[in-house]
Motif scaffolding. Structure first.
Motif, PDB file in Angstrom:
ATOM      1  N   VAL A   1      -3.073 -12.906  12.666  1.00  0.00           N
ATOM      2  CA  VAL A   1      -3.459 -12.457  11.310  1.00  0.00           C
ATOM      3  C   VAL A   1      -4.283 -11.010  11.192  1.00  0.00           C
ATOM      4  N   PHE A   2      -4.965 -10.532  12.319  1.00  0.00           N
ATOM      5  CA  PHE A   2      -5.399  -9.469  12.411  1.00  0.00           C
ATOM      6  C   PHE A   2      -4.439  -8.371  12.538  1.00  0.00           C
ATOM      7  N   ALA A   3      -3.571  -8.719  13.188  1.00  0.00           N
ATOM      8  CA  ALA A   3      -2.479  -7.443  13.147  1.00  0.00           C
ATOM      9  C   ALA A   3      -1.749  -7.439  11.856  1.00  0.00           C
ATOM     10  N   LEU A   4      -1.532  -8.434  11.186  1.00  0.00           N
ATOM     11  CA  LEU A   4      -0.971  -8.342   9.941  1.00  0.00           C
ATOM     12  C   LEU A   4      -1.984  -7.619   8.876  1.00  0.00           C
ATOM     13  N   PHE A   5      -3.384  -7.921   9.008  1.00  0.00           N
ATOM     14  CA  PHE A   5      -4.266  -7.214   8.287  1.00  0.00           C
ATOM     15  C   PHE A   5      -4.104  -5.553   8.372  1.00  0.00           C
ATOM     16  N   LEU A   6      -3.822  -5.253   9.968  1.00  0.00           N
ATOM     17  CA  LEU A   6      -3.755  -3.562  10.384  1.00  0.00           C
ATOM     18  C   LEU A   6      -2.674  -3.235   9.853  1.00  0.00           C
ATOM     19  N   THR A   7      -1.705  -3.997   9.803  1.00  0.00           N
ATOM     20  CA  THR A   7      -0.228  -3.135   9.647  1.00  0.00           C
ATOM     21  C   THR A   7      -0.378  -2.885   7.944  1.00  0.00           C
ATOM     22  N   PHE A   8      -0.668  -3.839   7.413  1.00  0.00           N
ATOM     23  CA  PHE A   8      -0.758  -3.621   5.861  1.00  0.00           C
ATOM     24  C   PHE A   8      -1.875  -2.781   5.258  1.00  0.00           C
ATOM     25  N   GLN A   9      -2.636  -2.293   5.914  1.00  0.00           N
ATOM     26  CA  GLN A   9      -3.845  -1.419   5.746  1.00  0.00           C
ATOM     27  C   GLN A   9      -3.287  -0.152   6.076  1.00  0.00           C
ATOM     28  N   VAL A  10      -2.631  -0.170   7.197  1.00  0.00           N
ATOM     29  CA  VAL A  10      -1.887   1.399   7.763  1.00  0.00           C
ATOM     30  C   VAL A  10      -0.954   1.761   6.803  1.00  0.00           C
ATOM     31  N   ILE A  11      -0.058   0.761   6.293  1.00  0.00           N
ATOM     32  CA  ILE A  11       0.880   1.326   5.049  1.00  0.00           C
ATOM     33  C   ILE A  11       0.121   1.738   3.786  1.00  0.00           C
ATOM     34  N   ALA A  12      -0.729   0.860   3.312  1.00  0.00           N
ATOM     35  CA  ALA A  12      -1.473   1.061   2.104  1.00  0.00           C
ATOM     36  C   ALA A  12      -2.232   2.339   2.007  1.00  0.00           C
ATOM     37  N   ALA A  13      -2.917   2.632   3.372  1.00  0.00           N
ATOM     38  CA  ALA A  13      -3.918   3.880   3.215  1.00  0.00           C
ATOM     39  C   ALA A  13      -2.834   5.010   3.299  1.00  0.00           C
ATOM     40  N   PHE A  14      -1.670   5.004   3.986  1.00  0.00           N
ATOM     41  CA  PHE A  14      -0.809   6.066   4.158  1.00  0.00           C
ATOM     42  C   PHE A  14      -0.277   6.432   2.704  1.00  0.00           C
ATOM     43  N   VAL A  15       0.053   5.416   2.063  1.00  0.00           N
ATOM     44  CA  VAL A  15       0.539   5.542   0.658  1.00  0.00           C
ATOM     45  C   VAL A  15      -0.645   6.325  -0.143  1.00  0.00           C
ATOM     46  N   THR A  16      -1.811   5.575  -0.020  1.00  0.00           N
ATOM     47  CA  THR A  16      -2.967   6.296  -0.676  1.00  0.00           C
ATOM     48  C   THR A  16      -3.307   7.616  -0.325  1.00  0.00           C
ATOM     49  N   LEU A  17      -3.235   7.796   0.605  1.00  0.00           N
ATOM     50  CA  LEU A  17      -3.403   9.224   1.091  1.00  0.00           C
ATOM     51  C   LEU A  17      -2.468  10.259   0.642  1.00  0.00           C
ATOM     52  N   LYS A  18      -1.247   9.696   0.527  1.00  0.00           N
ATOM     53  CA  LYS A  18      -0.193  10.803  -0.098  1.00  0.00           C
ATOM     54  C   LYS A  18      -0.500  11.043  -1.714  1.00  0.00           C
ATOM     55  N   ARG A  19      -1.312  10.207  -2.282  1.00  0.00           N
ATOM     56  CA  ARG A  19      -1.394  10.175  -3.569  1.00  0.00           C
ATOM     57  C   ARG A  19      -2.659  10.898  -3.836  1.00  0.00           C
ATOM     58  N   MET A  20      -3.849  10.788  -2.986  1.00  0.00           N
ATOM     59  CA  MET A  20      -4.921  11.626  -3.040  1.00  0.00           C
ATOM     60  C   MET A  20      -4.737  13.119  -2.992  1.00  0.00           C
ATOM     61  N   VAL A  21      -4.004  13.264  -1.691  1.00  0.00           N
ATOM     62  CA  VAL A  21      -3.683  14.638  -1.286  1.00  0.00           C
ATOM     63  C   VAL A  21      -2.886  15.550  -2.251  1.00  0.00           C
ATOM     64  N   ASN A  22      -1.825  14.870  -2.768  1.00  0.00           N
ATOM     65  CA  ASN A  22      -1.004  15.260  -3.734  1.00  0.00           C
ATOM     66  C   ASN A  22      -1.756  15.788  -5.262  1.00  0.00           C
ATOM     67  N   ARG A  23      -2.781  14.835  -5.469  1.00  0.00           N
ATOM     68  CA  ARG A  23      -3.534  15.021  -6.414  1.00  0.00           C
ATOM     69  C   ARG A  23      -4.546  16.063  -6.475  1.00  0.00           C
ATOM     70  N   LEU A  24      -4.888  16.293  -5.151  1.00  0.00           N
ATOM     71  CA  LEU A  24      -6.038  17.390  -4.847  1.00  0.00           C
ATOM     72  C   LEU A  24      -5.121  18.804  -4.859  1.00  0.00           C
ATOM     73  N   ALA A  25      -3.943  18.767  -4.235  1.00  0.00           N
ATOM     74  CA  ALA A  25      -2.900  20.051  -4.472  1.00  0.00           C
ATOM     75  C   ALA A  25      -2.657  20.344  -5.907  1.00  0.00           C
ATOM     76  N   THR A  26      -2.483  19.422  -6.726  1.00  0.00           N
ATOM     77  CA  THR A  26      -2.040  19.411  -7.958  1.00  0.00           C
ATOM     78  C   THR A  26      -3.266  20.153  -8.824  1.00  0.00           C
ATOM     79  N   HIS A  27      -4.508  19.676  -8.398  1.00  0.00           N
ATOM     80  CA  HIS A  27      -5.727  20.181  -9.213  1.00  0.00           C
ATOM     81  C   HIS A  27      -5.897  21.697  -8.668  1.00  0.00           C
ATOM     82  N   PHE A  28      -5.727  21.828  -7.397  1.00  0.00           N
ATOM     83  CA  PHE A  28      -5.858  23.394  -6.966  1.00  0.00           C
ATOM     84  C   PHE A  28      -4.864  24.203  -7.711  1.00  0.00           C
ATOM     85  N   ARG A  29      -3.671  23.676  -7.989  1.00  0.00           N
ATOM     86  CA  ARG A  29      -2.709  24.737  -8.692  1.00  0.00           C
ATOM     87  C   ARG A  29      -3.128  24.879 -10.258  1.00  0.00           C
ATOM     88  N   LEU A  30      -3.582  23.838 -10.851  1.00  0.00           N
ATOM     89  CA  LEU A  30      -4.002  23.905 -12.167  1.00  0.00           C
ATOM     90  C   LEU A  30      -5.361  24.951 -12.247  1.00  0.00           C
TER      91      LEU A  30
END
Length: 208
Positions: free
Chosen positions: A147-176
């Motif tokens: 169960v713990f390994a499943l939690f961690l695997t899901f969190q790694v994937i979800a955090a990766f996707v969220t980080l990409k969105r956050m970083v790309n939004r910051l990059a977009t904000h910088f360009r604006l």
């Protein structure tokens, strides 16, 4: 409590390097502002919430099983398991704190630290506890580790996707911001400047 500034800068630089989408050239329309866009991940936050309640159960189950099988373990594995329990407990407290801070407050360095701790430290530890048969794994241990390994695997994937969105939004904000500064302080019109220089040159020569 926040991360030290040197560590925040390193994690920010790491995030820009790893999570920035180089194929994304920015917003199609400079008027499309993303300031109010929420990029926090609800699935990630739900996983963190349930993880907070699951971790004490995992810790108690693992400690009880360790106490029961401790006499039959070799000295080598006794030392390893005690060390792992201490490290995993400390890492989990820090990891969950960074996850909450990074996701809820949309802080890239904290969320990047959470992702790194999950992927490079906590997940390998749990997989070691799950698959090393020399530890004399009991059925309850195997169940909570899965169960713990499943939690961690899901969190790694979800955090990766969220980080990409956050970083790309910051990059977009910088360009604006750069676009706004360019509108407020436009560069000289070289064509008009050339015509003005020609007119001045003609006027300076005067009628001959």
């Amino acid at each position: 409590m926040s991360l030290p500034q040197p560590l925040r800068r390193r994690l920010s630089s790491f995030s820009r390097t790893v999570f920035t989408d180089s194929r994304r050239a920015g917003p199609r329309d400079p008027g499309d502002r993303a300031d109010n866009e929420i990029v926090s991940s609800l699935p990630l936050q739900m996983a963190l919430y349930f993880n907070v309640y699951f971790f004490p159960f995992w810790w108690l189950s693992t400690v009880v099983m360790l106490h029961l099988k401790y006499p039959v373990l070799s000295d080598y594995y006794k030392f390893i398991l005690v060390t792992i329990m201490i490290l995993a407990s400390l890492i989990e407290v820090i990891r969950l704190y960074l996850g909450y801070m990074g996701n809820l407050q949309e802080k890239v360095p904290e969320l990047a630290g959470f992702w790194l701790l999950s992927l490079l430290l906590q997940l390998p530890i749990i997989l070691f506890l799950l698959f090393n048969e020399g530890l004399k794994i009991q059925p309850l241990e195997r169940a909570v580790h899965i169960v713990f390994a499943l939690f961690l695997t899901f969190q790694v994937i979800a955090a990766f996707v969220t980080l990409k969105r956050m970083v790309n939004r910051l990059a977009t904000h910088f360009r604006l911001n750069e676009f706004d500064q360019l509108e407020e302080h436009p560069l000289p019109d070289f064509y008009s400047l050339g015509k003005e220089e020609s007119a001045v040159s003609v006027a300076g020569r005067g009628p001959s």
